[in-house]
Design an enzyme around this catalytic site. Structure first.
Site: not given
Ligand code: AP5
Length: 259
Positions: A116, A195, A206, A162, A41
């Site tokens: 979410r 991270r 998660r 990552r 994402k």
């Molecule tokens: P990346 O693009 O970083 O993946 P992502 O889907 O963004 O993963 P996240 O871990 O950031 O998502 P998340 O939803 O858990 O975290 P968030 O920060 O929102 O890609 C991952 C890896 O794969 C990278 O190394 C990339 O290079 C590689 N890659 C990507 N595409 C590829 C491809 N096609 N081929 C090969 N490699 C590839 O949330 C963190 C925390 O915040 C949550 O756990 C929660 O506690 C809180 N939080 C955030 N939002 C909310 C909400 N709305 N409500 C409640 N709590 C929330």
């Protein structure tokens, strides 16, 4: 090649791609990126925003910034994030409302990691309807929802590999998308970081939270016929091309239909 040059190269290759001038003039989205942790994402959001010149609103990034700055909100959510659980809805909705009212978000935005929960989705629909649609310049208040899908083992491998640049936010992967020099950002030379919540036991929680609380969000938007599924197991450029094609198709299709 940097991300902007890449996005422009993809533009040239895409069939029916709109011109930069058109993209600058029209409103885009709203766009919601759905998908489990590690699906891509954040990676894809950064490419979408460069293509359409709109901001990325990542609730994960906003929350991490509060934790880093030690604000009252940061202190409240720090342990929740560290455990891999979701932050309470009212706290997240508040920071999203605040961010979406900024001037740079008035033409469009990409919501990365929000909504979410079903409660967040219902809140967002109402917020968009009353804050954005009523000014009459949006084709639709309902978002374009792109759900990136990938299987469990690949998610684990992607997240544990990552690395992120703490200065510019660029995302790398030691297996799939390594920096030119080990552990150093290609763009600004900053040392890359892992991270805190990317440890395997936290990642498992998660992903479980996604299954339990975020899958109903996809059902919510499916009932409104807003979801496009994207295969996240393709090379990054190909995922981007499919996403841009889908957004362009929906934006053009929605023009004039006030739903
Ligand atoms: P990346 O693009 O970083 O993946 P992502 O889907 O963004 O993963 P996240 O871990 O950031 O998502 P998340 O939803 O858990 O975290 P968030 O920060 O929102 O890609 C991952 C890896 O794969 C990278 O190394 C990339 O290079 C590689 N890659 C990507 N595409 C590829 C491809 N096609 N081929 C090969 N490699 C590839 O949330 C963190 C925390 O915040 C949550 O756990 C929660 O506690 C809180 N939080 C955030 N939002 C909310 C909400 N709305 N409500 C409640 N709590 C929330």
């Amino acid at each position: 090649m940097d991300d902007l040059a890449l996005a422009e190269k993809i533009d040239q290759k895409r069939i029916g791609a709109s011109s930069v001038a058109e993209q600058v003039l029209r409103n885009i989205g709203p766009i919601v990126m759905l998908g489990p942790p590690g699906a891509g994402k954040g990676t894809q959001s950064k490419r979408i925003i460069q293509h359409y010149r709109i901001p990325q609103v990542s609730t994960g990034d906003l929350l991490r910034e509060h934790v880093k700055q030690g604000t009252a909100l940061g202190l409240e959510v720090r342990d929740i994030i560290a455990k891999g659980e979701l932050v309470p809805d009212h706290l997240v909705c508040d920071i999203v409302a605040w961010r979406l009212r900024e001037p740079d978000a008035q033409r469009g935005f990409v919501l990365d990691g929000f909504p979410r929960t079903e409660t967040q989705a219902i809140w967002l629909d109402a917020f968009l309807k009353f804050e954005f649609f009523e000014n009459g310049i949006w084709a639709s208040y309902l978002p374009i929802v792109l759900r990136i899908q990938l299987d469990y083992n690949k998610l684990l491998l992607r997240i544990t590999g990552r690395r992120t640049c703490p200065t510019c936010g660029r995302i790398y992967n030691i297996h799939y998308q390594p920096p030119l020099v080990d552990e150093v950002c290609d763009v600004d030379g900053t040392k890359l970081v892992t991270r805190d919540d990317d440890r395997e036991e936290v990642v498992r929680e998660r992903i479980a939270a996604y299954e339990r609380q975020t899958k109903p969000v996809a059902e919510h938007y499916k009932r409104l016929a807003r979801v496009t599924d994207i295969n996240g197991d393709l090379p990054i450029d190909e995922v981007t091309a499919r996403i841009l094609e889908s957004i362009d198709g929906k934006t053009q299709g929605a023009a004039g239909s006030k739903n």
